[in-house]
Design a protein around this motif. Structure first.
Motif, short mmCIF file in Angstrom:
data_model
loop_
_atom_site.label_atom_id
_atom_site.label_comp_id
_atom_site.label_asym_id
_atom_site.label_seq_id
_atom_site.Cartn_x
_atom_site.Cartn_y
_atom_site.Cartn_z
N PHE A 6 0.85 -1.18 0.00
CA PHE A 6 0.00 0.00 0.00
C PHE A 6 0.89 1.24 0.00
O PHE A 6 1.97 1.23 0.58
CB PHE A 6 -0.93 -0.01 1.21
N ARG A 8 0.98 5.62 0.34
CA ARG A 8 0.32 6.85 0.75
C ARG A 8 1.26 8.01 0.50
O ARG A 8 2.47 7.90 0.68
CB ARG A 8 -0.06 6.78 2.24
N TRP A 77 -5.09 4.89 1.67
CA TRP A 77 -3.86 4.40 1.04
C TRP A 77 -4.22 3.83 -0.32
O TRP A 77 -5.24 3.15 -0.46
CB TRP A 77 -3.25 3.28 1.87
N LYS A 79 -3.66 1.17 -3.32
CA LYS A 79 -3.08 -0.14 -3.55
C LYS A 79 -1.99 0.03 -4.60
O LYS A 79 -2.14 0.84 -5.54
CB LYS A 79 -4.14 -1.12 -4.05
N GLU A 107 5.24 3.62 2.20
CA GLU A 107 4.74 2.33 1.77
C GLU A 107 4.60 1.42 2.98
O GLU A 107 5.36 1.54 3.95
CB GLU A 107 5.69 1.68 0.77
N GLU A 117 -12.56 -0.69 1.66
CA GLU A 117 -11.69 -1.18 0.58
C GLU A 117 -12.44 -1.20 -0.73
O GLU A 117 -13.62 -1.55 -0.79
CB GLU A 117 -11.19 -2.59 0.90
N GLN A 121 -8.01 1.33 -3.51
CA GLN A 121 -7.59 1.95 -2.26
C GLN A 121 -8.17 1.22 -1.04
O GLN A 121 -9.11 0.44 -1.17
CB GLN A 121 -8.03 3.41 -2.21
#
Length: 129
Positions: A6, A8, A77, A79, A107, A117, A121
């Motif tokens: 993930f 961000r 976050w 994917k 990460e 989800e 994201q």
């Protein structure tokens, strides 16, 4: 099989409320500040429109996802498999950089407890809160 990765993009330091604003919050703050020239303003507006059309707003699916009492510290976050949704962030990073607004990439394989989800994201609550 390795756990998913993930990604961000966020401010490297917390704001006055103790949160680390994400890339879109940083860009929106810059855009609303009146500091952008016309071409930058068009990029920001067009980019936001593209994301509104191509990335689900978690609040539209789960209105309480960012409720501070239910999900303290919730953050979104990407994917690592988010493709164009993730690739387009580069333009926002360039815009922030030009204006001296710091934004870092972080990460994680386990950013926290998933409270939302979709294919691009997750929204998570850090497990240390």
């Amino acid at each position: 099989m390795a756990a998913a990765l993930f990604v961000r993009f966020q401010a490297p330091v917390p704001n006055a409320r103790g949160y680390f604003p994400g890339v879109f919050a940083l860009a929106n703050g810059l855009g609303r500040s009146g500091r952008l020239v016309d071409a930058e303003c068009r990029f920001w507006q067009d980019g936001n429109e593209w994301y509104e059309a191509n990335l689900m707003d978690p609040c539209k699916v789960e209105p309480s996802v960012y409720d501070r009492s239910l999900n303290p510290g919730a953050t979104a976050w990407f994917k690592s498999t988010a493709g164009e949704v993730l690739d387009r962030v580069a333009g926002y990073l360039d815009l922030l950089s030009v204006h001296g607004v710091a934004c870092e990439r972080i990460e994680s394989r386990n950013p926290g407890k998933v409270v939302y989800e979709d294919e691009h994201q997750v929204v998570v609550v850090p497990e240390d809160l």
